[in-house]
Motif scaffolding. Structure first.
Motif, PDB file in Angstrom:
ATOM      1  N   TRP A  10       0.392  -1.134   0.047  1.00 29.65           N
ATOM      2  CA  TRP A  10      -0.331   0.147   0.300  1.00 29.65           C
ATOM      3  C   TRP A  10       1.367   1.552   0.216  1.00 29.65           C
ATOM      4  O   TRP A  10       0.430   2.114  -1.414  1.00 29.65           O
ATOM      5  N   PRO A  11       2.013   1.625   0.546  1.00 30.60           N
ATOM      6  CA  PRO A  11       2.376   2.405   0.875  1.00 30.60           C
ATOM      7  C   PRO A  11       3.625   2.745  -0.566  1.00 30.60           C
ATOM      8  O   PRO A  11       4.345   3.821  -0.640  1.00 30.60           O
ATOM      9  N   LEU A  12       3.596   2.226  -1.585  1.00 36.53           N
ATOM     10  CA  LEU A  12       4.357   1.922  -2.923  1.00 36.53           C
ATOM     11  C   LEU A  12       3.717   2.884  -3.805  1.00 36.53           C
ATOM     12  O   LEU A  12       2.332   1.967  -3.452  1.00 36.53           O
ATOM     13  N   PRO A  13       4.750   3.272  -4.000  1.00 37.20           N
ATOM     14  CA  PRO A  13       4.108   4.194  -5.206  1.00 37.20           C
ATOM     15  C   PRO A  13       3.547   3.150  -6.916  1.00 37.20           C
ATOM     16  O   PRO A  13       3.860   2.324  -7.128  1.00 37.20           O
ATOM     17  N   PRO A  14       2.177   3.314  -6.669  1.00 33.39           N
ATOM     18  CA  PRO A  14       1.704   2.836  -8.349  1.00 33.39           C
ATOM     19  C   PRO A  14       3.142   2.495  -9.282  1.00 33.39           C
ATOM     20  O   PRO A  14       3.389   1.263 -10.064  1.00 33.39           O
ATOM     21  N   LEU A  15       3.973   3.276 -10.119  1.00 32.31           N
ATOM     22  CA  LEU A  15       4.867   2.893 -10.298  1.00 32.31           C
ATOM     23  C   LEU A  15       5.784   3.073 -10.062  1.00 32.31           C
ATOM     24  O   LEU A  15       6.332   2.148 -11.244  1.00 32.31           O
ATOM     25  N   ALA A  16       5.898   2.630  -9.085  1.00 28.12           N
ATOM     26  CA  ALA A  16       7.307   1.614  -8.859  1.00 28.12           C
ATOM     27  C   ALA A  16       6.779  -0.030  -9.011  1.00 28.12           C
ATOM     28  O   ALA A  16       7.844  -0.257  -9.515  1.00 28.12           O
ATOM     29  N   TYR A  17       5.744  -0.606  -9.308  1.00 31.32           N
ATOM     30  CA  TYR A  17       5.114  -1.768  -9.816  1.00 31.32           C
ATOM     31  C   TYR A  17       4.651  -1.987 -11.162  1.00 31.32           C
ATOM     32  O   TYR A  17       4.042  -2.756 -11.738  1.00 31.32           O
ATOM     33  N   LEU A  18       4.803   0.037 -11.697  1.00 34.42           N
ATOM     34  CA  LEU A  18       3.801  -0.644 -12.801  1.00 34.42           C
ATOM     35  C   LEU A  18       5.225  -1.614 -13.673  1.00 34.42           C
ATOM     36  O   LEU A  18       4.640  -2.719 -14.896  1.00 34.42           O
ATOM     37  N   PRO A  19       6.184  -1.115 -14.200  1.00 37.28           N
ATOM     38  CA  PRO A  19       6.930  -2.062 -14.816  1.00 37.28           C
ATOM     39  C   PRO A  19       7.426  -3.790 -14.578  1.00 37.28           C
ATOM     40  O   PRO A  19       6.755  -4.660 -15.412  1.00 37.28           O
ATOM     41  N   LEU A  20       6.668  -4.188 -13.363  1.00 39.86           N
ATOM     42  CA  LEU A  20       6.670  -5.359 -13.360  1.00 39.86           C
ATOM     43  C   LEU A  20       5.060  -5.583 -14.010  1.00 39.86           C
ATOM     44  O   LEU A  20       4.907  -6.828 -13.521  1.00 39.86           O
ATOM     45  N   MET A  21       3.785  -4.981 -13.356  1.00 42.89           N
ATOM     46  CA  MET A  21       2.951  -5.350 -13.816  1.00 42.89           C
ATOM     47  C   MET A  21       2.847  -5.451 -15.706  1.00 42.89           C
ATOM     48  O   MET A  21       2.564  -6.359 -16.425  1.00 42.89           O
ATOM     49  N   ILE A  22       3.568  -4.732 -16.740  1.00 45.44           N
ATOM     50  CA  ILE A  22       3.951  -4.371 -17.824  1.00 45.44           C
ATOM     51  C   ILE A  22       4.939  -6.221 -18.050  1.00 45.44           C
ATOM     52  O   ILE A  22       4.666  -6.728 -18.658  1.00 45.44           O
ATOM     53  N   ILE A  23       5.653  -6.622 -17.452  1.00 46.85           N
ATOM     54  CA  ILE A  23       6.522  -7.735 -17.794  1.00 46.85           C
ATOM     55  C   ILE A  23       5.818  -8.852 -17.601  1.00 46.85           C
ATOM     56  O   ILE A  23       5.920  -9.752 -18.627  1.00 46.85           O
ATOM     57  N   TRP A  24       4.930  -8.623 -16.879  1.00 51.30           N
ATOM     58  CA  TRP A  24       3.669 -10.035 -16.737  1.00 51.30           C
ATOM     59  C   TRP A  24       2.872 -10.359 -17.318  1.00 51.30           C
ATOM     60  O   TRP A  24       2.198 -11.027 -17.667  1.00 51.30           O
ATOM     61  N   LEU A  25       2.118  -9.028 -17.633  1.00 50.54           N
ATOM     62  CA  LEU A  25       1.472  -8.872 -18.171  1.00 50.54           C
ATOM     63  C   LEU A  25       0.821  -8.685 -19.338  1.00 50.54           C
ATOM     64  O   LEU A  25      -0.377  -8.224 -20.438  1.00 50.54           O
TER      65      LEU A  25
END
Length: 284
Positions: A133-148
């Motif tokens: 929850w405290p993480l900025p969404p842009l921090a895991y956006l690259p991970l979402m792109i890699i996965w999905l």
């Protein structure tokens, strides 16, 4: 001195015995209407913007006048921008935010209620929620792109993650703020667990839940624009990014205005829903 006069066995009370009603003074902002204050503030800001741009205090490249922005709105509406019409940009963003909000609400409210009612559920789910929850969404956006990939799935998933936590935590807070006396009273009347949940727990937690939804929508709009800036070819954020590359500041202002209007409409809808479903909020 007596305040009553006795005449032939009849007692006549004077004005001193009449009950006096005292109007209690309110505290805080109260329930006064603030529409005029808000409208005056908006007019002041627009006039200040116009004066700063008109007097040349800031170059037109960085701050266009309100008239230029209005003219550009008509041009974008008529001709489109960045390979798509204005309707296509707006509908793409609305589809993403609405889909993600529906998923986050459908998953976050039951999870939050369960965490508020069960210490096992709170112990299991609290840690992962508090971790991301405290993480900025842009921090895991690259991970979402890699996965999905870069399609709609990654954007909607990112929005769901950003909006899920506020809704879930607000539902949990609503359950934990429930007075135990209300629960005990329902139990004494023979209420079953599912009746407690539907008739006592959910209505009591609803004000907190609606507040959490409003916060989640604000977070969702910010996350949506950031996601569209990186991996998209449609959407308001994409339009803003394309305009910024060509220093089209008036188009950037158009995009910002559209986002503000959409976010205000969503917030107004939640406020209306709140006034309908929980009219007692703030009056206890």
């Amino acid at each position: 001195m007596s305040d009553a006069i006795e005449t032939r066995g009849v007692v006549i009370r004077t004005e001193a015995d009449q009950p006096k009603f005292v109007h209690m003074k309110g505290f805080g902002a109260g329930e006064g209407n603030t529409v005029l204050i808000s409208m005056a503030t908006a007019v002041f800001l627009i006039v200040a913007w116009w004066l700063i741009a008109k007097l040349g205090l800031v170059p037109r490249l960085f701050l266009p006048t309100p008239q230029e922005v209005l003219t550009q709105i008509a041009a974008v509406y008529r001709d489109g921008y960045a390979g798509a019409s204005l309707g296509e940009h707006v509908s793409a963003s609305l589809f993403r935010i609405a889909t993600a909000a529906a998923i986050a609400i459908a998953a976050g409210i039951p999870m939050g209620l369960l965490m508020g009612l069960s210490r096992w559920a709170k112990g299991v789910f609290d840690t992962p929620i508090e971790f991301y929850w405290p993480l900025p969404p842009l921090a895991y956006l690259p991970l979402m792109i890699i996965w999905l990939g870069i399609g709609e799935t990654s954007k909607v998933t990112l929005l769901v993650l950003a909006m899920f936590a506020p809704i879930c935590l607000s539902a949990q807070a609503g359950v934990r703020s429930l007075p135990i006396e209300r629960v005990n009273a329902a139990r004494s009347l023979g209420a079953r667990p599912w009746q407690l949940l539907i008739s006592i727990v959910l209505p009591s937690a609803l004000p907190e839940i609606l507040t959490g939804i409003r916060i989640a929508l604000g977070v969702g709009w910010g996350t949506l624009v950031a996601a569209e800036l990186i991996a998209s070819n449609r959407g308001i954020g994409y339009m803003i990014m394309s305009a910024s590359q060509f220093l089209a500041t008036d188009v950037v202002f158009v995009g910002i205005g559209i986002i503000a209007a959409c976010a205000f409409a969503f917030s107004a809808a939640i406020r209306l829903l709140e006034a309908t479903l929980v009219p007692w909020k703030g009056k206890s």
